[in-house]
Design an enzyme around this catalytic site. Sequence first.
Site, mmCIF file in Angstrom:
data_model
loop_
_atom_site.group_PDB
_atom_site.id
_atom_site.type_symbol
_atom_site.label_atom_id
_atom_site.label_comp_id
_atom_site.label_asym_id
_atom_site.label_seq_id
_atom_site.Cartn_x
_atom_site.Cartn_y
_atom_site.Cartn_z
ATOM 1 N N ASP A 45 62.390 -19.316 4.776
ATOM 2 C CA ASP A 45 63.693 -19.690 5.355
ATOM 3 C C ASP A 45 64.680 -18.520 5.287
ATOM 4 O O ASP A 45 65.306 -18.151 6.282
ATOM 5 C CB ASP A 45 64.299 -20.886 4.610
ATOM 6 C CG ASP A 45 63.616 -22.191 4.979
ATOM 7 O OD1 ASP A 45 63.104 -22.307 6.103
ATOM 8 O OD2 ASP A 45 63.608 -23.100 4.127
ATOM 9 N N ALA B 192 69.851 -24.815 3.564
ATOM 10 C CA ALA B 192 69.821 -23.615 4.404
ATOM 11 C C ALA B 192 70.737 -22.541 3.828
ATOM 12 O O ALA B 192 70.368 -21.358 3.748
ATOM 13 C CB ALA B 192 70.250 -23.963 5.829
ATOM 14 N N THR C 148 59.035 -29.506 4.269
ATOM 15 C CA THR C 148 60.468 -29.645 4.527
ATOM 16 C C THR C 148 61.037 -30.815 3.733
ATOM 17 O O THR C 148 60.365 -31.385 2.869
ATOM 18 C CB THR C 148 60.739 -29.739 6.052
ATOM 19 O OG1 THR C 148 62.140 -29.635 6.270
ATOM 20 C CG2 THR C 148 60.236 -31.059 6.649
ATOM 21 N N ALA D 279 76.639 -24.589 1.213
ATOM 22 C CA ALA D 279 75.760 -24.115 0.123
ATOM 23 C C ALA D 279 74.643 -25.119 -0.128
ATOM 24 O O ALA D 279 74.197 -25.306 -1.255
ATOM 25 C CB ALA D 279 76.595 -23.899 -1.146
ATOM 26 N N LYS E 213 60.835 -29.768 -0.603
ATOM 27 C CA LYS E 213 60.826 -28.320 -0.834
ATOM 28 C C LYS E 213 60.859 -27.944 -2.315
ATOM 29 O O LYS E 213 60.313 -26.917 -2.702
ATOM 30 C CB LYS E 213 62.003 -27.651 -0.106
ATOM 31 C CG LYS E 213 61.781 -27.557 1.399
ATOM 32 C CD LYS E 213 62.894 -26.773 2.052
ATOM 33 C CE LYS E 213 62.643 -26.612 3.548
ATOM 34 N NZ LYS E 213 63.658 -25.818 4.212
ATOM 35 N N ASN F 74 58.892 -23.564 1.509
ATOM 36 C CA ASN F 74 58.761 -24.179 2.841
ATOM 37 C C ASN F 74 57.402 -23.892 3.466
ATOM 38 O O ASN F 74 57.113 -24.383 4.551
ATOM 39 C CB ASN F 74 59.891 -23.721 3.784
ATOM 40 C CG ASN F 74 59.643 -22.343 4.356
ATOM 41 O OD1 ASN F 74 58.989 -21.502 3.734
ATOM 42 N ND2 ASN F 74 60.155 -22.089 5.542
ATOM 43 N N GLY G 135 71.545 -19.881 15.952
ATOM 44 C CA GLY G 135 70.640 -20.494 14.980
ATOM 45 C C GLY G 135 69.165 -20.365 15.332
ATOM 46 O O GLY G 135 68.305 -20.638 14.491
ATOM 47 N N LEU H 103 60.034 -28.673 16.208
ATOM 48 C CA LEU H 103 59.498 -27.736 17.204
ATOM 49 C C LEU H 103 58.436 -26.830 16.584
ATOM 50 O O LEU H 103 57.801 -26.032 17.281
ATOM 51 C CB LEU H 103 60.643 -26.888 17.778
ATOM 52 C CG LEU H 103 61.753 -27.679 18.479
ATOM 53 C CD1 LEU H 103 62.846 -26.742 18.989
ATOM 54 C CD2 LEU H 103 61.197 -28.515 19.633
ATOM 55 N N GLN I 80 61.631 -18.096 10.527
ATOM 56 C CA GLN I 80 60.829 -18.774 9.495
ATOM 57 C C GLN I 80 59.441 -19.112 10.036
ATOM 58 O O GLN I 80 58.455 -19.062 9.294
ATOM 59 C CB GLN I 80 61.564 -19.988 8.906
ATOM 60 C CG GLN I 80 61.891 -21.142 9.835
ATOM 61 C CD GLN I 80 60.695 -22.046 10.119
ATOM 62 O OE1 GLN I 80 59.783 -22.119 9.321
ATOM 63 N NE2 GLN I 80 60.712 -22.691 11.266
#
Length: 316
Positions: free
Chosen positions: A136, A164, A96, A161, A100, A121, A275, A45, A282
């Site tokens: 991020d 993200a 991405t 972990a 990264k 990013n 979310g 998106l 970001q």
Amino acid sequence: MNTLVQDPALASLASGTAAAPAITPDDVPHMVLLGLIGSGIQQSLTPSMQMQEGREHGLRVHYQLIDLDRFGGSPADLPTLLFAAKAMGFAGLNITYPCKQAVIPHLDELSDEAQAMGAVNTVVIRDGRLIGHNTDGSGWARGFTRALPQADLARVALLGAGGAGAAIAHAVLRLGAGELRLVDADPARAAALADELNTRYGAGKAVAHPSAASALPGATGLIHATPTGMAKLPGLPLDAALLRPDLWVSEVVYFPLETELLRTARALGCPISDGGGMAVGQALGAFELFTGRPADAARVEAHFRGLVMARMAAQA
Ligand code: NAD
């Protein structure tokens, strides 16, 4: 019919039902080339968010998906892609999975945040130099503080972990969290992240826990950063009995925006943040780095939520 015309506004121009605004030489300085390098990015998106916000600022943003899967590429192609972007006058790139970390050796400079996270990013291209940033973690912080400005950060449990989760772990400690409790299905991953965080932010700030059942009692908040709850992976990432009304819950999954975790937490009365906050945060950070202009958070968020709803409806 030209199958490349998909934007309804462009389609009406193409079919002659609307008048195309004339493009003049004065438009050229307002053109901004951006792109996203990664794998499996066709549904992203980000292009829509960046182009729409650019339009609101009077910029003609072209956002190119540079999808490694489409040309059999890999992170080994990064030097060529970065050179090409520089040569073609791109203002910047989003980066991405799986690039990264791999992009870092090819950059001229890193922001403090990108250096701390060991991941980039966003790459800004200025005067032929490539400057790596990471929006991020700060993006999560932006969305989180907007949604839950009063959240108690004394003892925060973080589930997941991975990429993200690691970005958020740095961000929540930078926001002033007292203690961060890390849980991952891969315990070595949680332990490694705790070590790295303690080296950077002070001994004892992060503690790896073996399970959510061990991390949640006494926690003031829960951040969820595993893929559980995504449309293609529905369900709860932990035992619902571990949730309490006095626990705030921050979710990273945004497709759907209302995950089972958020539904369960909301029903209990927990303060929640979805979310979308991180996804929008970001993008806001990247837009500002690329263009030097302040993005309108409420406007970008409304646009993003509309896109997610439309996609959910299309898939229903
Ligand atoms: P990742 O694969 O890098 O990390 C996921 C981690 O979760 C892994 O370490 C895995 O071992 C762990 N895990 C999986 N299930 C678990 C469970 N039940 N309990 C504990 N640990 C578990 O993935 P990622 O890139 O960090 O993405 C995670 C999720 O975050 C995805 O759904 C992704 O779509 C979402 N995401 C959202 C945003 C946003 O802007 N909102 C940004 C990035 C990622």
